[in-house]
Design a protein around this motif. Sequence first.
Motif, PDB file in Angstrom:
ATOM      1  N   ARG A 161     -32.951  16.675  82.345  1.00  0.00           N
ATOM      2  CA  ARG A 161     -33.486  17.955  82.617  1.00  0.00           C
ATOM      3  C   ARG A 161     -34.872  18.020  81.892  1.00  0.00           C
ATOM      4  O   ARG A 161     -35.363  18.963  82.244  1.00  0.00           O
ATOM      5  N   GLN A 162     -35.321  17.183  80.970  1.00  0.00           N
ATOM      6  CA  GLN A 162     -36.566  17.283  80.406  1.00  0.00           C
ATOM      7  C   GLN A 162     -36.668  18.516  79.645  1.00  0.00           C
ATOM      8  O   GLN A 162     -37.821  19.201  79.622  1.00  0.00           O
ATOM      9  N   LEU A 165     -26.296  14.170  73.391  1.00  0.00           N
ATOM     10  CA  LEU A 165     -26.669  14.968  74.669  1.00  0.00           C
ATOM     11  C   LEU A 165     -28.395  14.407  74.973  1.00  0.00           C
ATOM     12  O   LEU A 165     -28.593  15.102  75.943  1.00  0.00           O
ATOM     13  N   SER A 166     -28.521  13.254  74.408  1.00  0.00           N
ATOM     14  CA  SER A 166     -29.788  12.865  74.892  1.00  0.00           C
ATOM     15  C   SER A 166     -29.991  12.681  76.508  1.00  0.00           C
ATOM     16  O   SER A 166     -30.733  12.758  76.976  1.00  0.00           O
ATOM     17  N   GLN A 209     -41.033  12.926  74.428  1.00  0.00           N
ATOM     18  CA  GLN A 209     -41.846  13.794  74.515  1.00  0.00           C
ATOM     19  C   GLN A 209     -40.957  15.111  74.207  1.00  0.00           C
ATOM     20  O   GLN A 209     -41.514  16.015  74.281  1.00  0.00           O
ATOM     21  N   LEU A 210     -39.716  14.812  74.085  1.00  0.00           N
ATOM     22  CA  LEU A 210     -38.699  16.087  73.494  1.00  0.00           C
ATOM     23  C   LEU A 210     -38.260  16.016  72.260  1.00  0.00           C
ATOM     24  O   LEU A 210     -37.514  16.820  72.001  1.00  0.00           O
ATOM     25  N   ARG A 211     -38.813  15.022  71.344  1.00  0.00           N
ATOM     26  CA  ARG A 211     -38.573  15.166  70.009  1.00  0.00           C
ATOM     27  C   ARG A 211     -39.181  16.162  69.234  1.00  0.00           C
ATOM     28  O   ARG A 211     -38.321  16.820  68.523  1.00  0.00           O
ATOM     29  N   VAL A 242     -30.581  22.966  77.464  1.00  0.00           N
ATOM     30  CA  VAL A 242     -29.432  22.156  77.671  1.00  0.00           C
ATOM     31  C   VAL A 242     -28.245  22.918  76.534  1.00  0.00           C
ATOM     32  O   VAL A 242     -27.017  22.977  76.862  1.00  0.00           O
ATOM     33  N   LEU A 243     -28.980  23.168  75.563  1.00  0.00           N
ATOM     34  CA  LEU A 243     -27.959  23.713  74.251  1.00  0.00           C
ATOM     35  C   LEU A 243     -27.460  25.050  74.784  1.00  0.00           C
ATOM     36  O   LEU A 243     -26.312  25.303  74.507  1.00  0.00           O
ATOM     37  N   ASN A 244     -28.428  25.721  75.373  1.00  0.00           N
ATOM     38  CA  ASN A 244     -27.953  27.193  75.808  1.00  0.00           C
ATOM     39  C   ASN A 244     -26.857  27.038  76.899  1.00  0.00           C
ATOM     40  O   ASN A 244     -25.694  27.675  76.710  1.00  0.00           O
TER      41      ASN A 244
END
Length: 239
Positions: free
Chosen positions: A179-180, A172-173, A47-49, A185-187
């Motif tokens: 955190r879904q 980072l997966s 779902q995060l792809r 996460v990148l920020n």
Amino acid sequence: ISFTEALQHFQSAELSERRGKAWAPGPGGVLAALLRCLCGPPRLRPQLRGEQQLVLAMAQCALDNSERVHMRILQTIYRQLTRSRLGCPRYGAHWEELGFQGRAGSSPLPGEIARPIPKIQLNLPWSNSILSQLLQPLQTQLHWSPLDNFPFCIMSVNITRIIIQALREERLSRECNRRQQVVGVLNDLYAAAFLRLSRLWKRQHGTVTNAGFFLKELELSTKKKPRQLLKSLEAYLSR
């Protein structure tokens, strides 16, 4: 322009071609899959792809002078770094003062005069309130400003490059799954890496000539210990 508005623009933009090219899966085969299961990082949840592919597609999207949103992003970077309430000309020496290698605000790295900046590298420096909270005290603490000799733009682009590479390699997966989300996460990791950089820079009296050493350390921390970096940021902000 706000980060949210800019992100919405790229979500609605035609990036389907870049999305297809952006995703580069790791080596296939039974042995590779077994090694990943035994000692590799976890896979990003399905779902995060889509969010991951969007980020990787944005990283391939170069600065376009004819795109109004791109120009608004560039102006926002200038105003936030200089704390100016006014905009600036599209071309001029003011971009060099921020650490660009040219007068067009589009070539942050030495020897790459014509290299345009991917959009994600412009977005991350002002992506959320966390970095805004960091910049002012760090400028005071380190006695630097974007108009001083601190290579803000060069380091910013390289930190983003490291984070995008870590995302592509699925380093980072685990945190994204926890955190879904991917962009958030990148920020936060970008801000955490800059915090780490500031501490290294001050402790070891950093200069442009030894910036490569700091980047290697940041790359190792980002890929091997992203959660530790984020916890350092949380601790800093809580104080």
